[in-house]
Scaffold this active site. Structure first.
Site, short mmCIF file in Angstrom:
data_model
loop_
_atom_site.label_atom_id
_atom_site.label_comp_id
_atom_site.label_asym_id
_atom_site.label_seq_id
_atom_site.Cartn_x
_atom_site.Cartn_y
_atom_site.Cartn_z
N HIS A 128 0.83 -1.21 0.00
CA HIS A 128 0.00 0.00 0.00
C HIS A 128 0.86 1.26 0.00
O HIS A 128 2.04 1.24 0.35
CB HIS A 128 -0.94 0.01 1.21
CG HIS A 128 -0.24 0.17 2.53
ND1 HIS A 128 0.25 1.38 2.97
CD2 HIS A 128 0.06 -0.73 3.50
CE1 HIS A 128 0.82 1.23 4.16
NE2 HIS A 128 0.72 -0.05 4.50
N GLU B 277 -2.55 -6.61 8.03
CA GLU B 277 -1.27 -6.42 8.71
C GLU B 277 -1.24 -7.11 10.06
O GLU B 277 -2.29 -7.38 10.67
CB GLU B 277 -0.99 -4.91 8.86
CG GLU B 277 0.36 -4.57 9.49
CD GLU B 277 1.55 -5.12 8.73
OE1 GLU B 277 1.70 -6.37 8.68
OE2 GLU B 277 2.34 -4.31 8.20
#
Length: 223
Positions: free
Chosen positions: A14, A97
């Protein structure tokens, strides 16, 4: 990983977020992409366009994103850049994550100063220390390994994820050691083509860095 056939994956991290700038652990928390982060992913989309086109030519591509906002924003930019529907990206919890529990929202220096016993225990056991309320790196690795083992080999995949997951996907794919994976570092402009048990970095050309007016500072977590 076993010796079975592995899928082809275009692996993308990202873009830069507000907490990336401050060096804060995000984990399951979210801050939005910065303007620089938006530009980074526009550059990544352009840099990987030829690879994406070739993958698309082989048939149906699977698009997978972490469910967290910063990854979904990244997926949206990629979709618009490549001219595909954003809805083609399906979220998967397995590539969210690592959960940093009580440390989320803190910088590592803040953790070291305010929670020294925990920080010291982590430094002595980088893989098996479990952050209070969070995950150990070994737990994250097991989560990623299960996901990778179930990923279809019948089609290529575009995967948008986070730094911690990125390192483990890349490392497990090439059967890297823990020491090798600990040394991995990836700024937000990093992307890799994983194919036939090999990992090839899609190096960002300097001309794209200039064209998209990217901040030259490469931000990545050190944990």
């Amino acid at each position: 990983m076993s010796e079975t056939k592995l899928p082809t994956i275009l692996l993308i991290r990202h873009g830069e977020t507000q907490w990336n700038i401050e060096g804060r652990l995000q984990g399951g928390q979210d801050t939005p992409l910065t303007l620089n982060g938006f530009r980074q992913i526009c550059a990544v989309a352009e840099n990987t366009r030829d690879i994406w086109t070739k993958l698309s030519a082989t048939g149906t591509v699977s698009y997978i994103s972490s469910p967290l906002g910063r990854a979904r924003q990244t997926a949206s930019i990629l979709a618009d850049s490549w001219g595909i529907r954003y809805s083609e990206f399906q979220s998967h919890d397995a590539i969210a994550e690592r959960n940093y529990g009580a440390w989320e929202g803190m910088t590592l220096s803040e953790v070291s100063r305010t929670r020294p016993a925990e920080f010291g225990a982590h430094q002595r056991d980088l893989w098996d220390y479990q952050v209070p309320g969070g995950e150990s790196k070994s737990q994250l690795c097991a989560r990623i390994e299960r996901w990778l083992a179930r990923l279809s080999t019948d089609q290529p995949h575009v995967v948008v994820t986070h730094s911690g997951c990125f390192r483990l996907i890349r490392g497990l794919y090439v059967r890297a050691s823990k020491t090798e994976m600990d040394a991995y570092r990836e700024p937000q402009t990093t992307s890799y083509l994983l194919s036939d048990s090999n990992a090839r970095e899609c190096v960002m050309p300097i001309e794209l860095t200039k064209r998209f007016d990217l901040n030259s500072k490469a931000l990545t977590v050190q944990i």
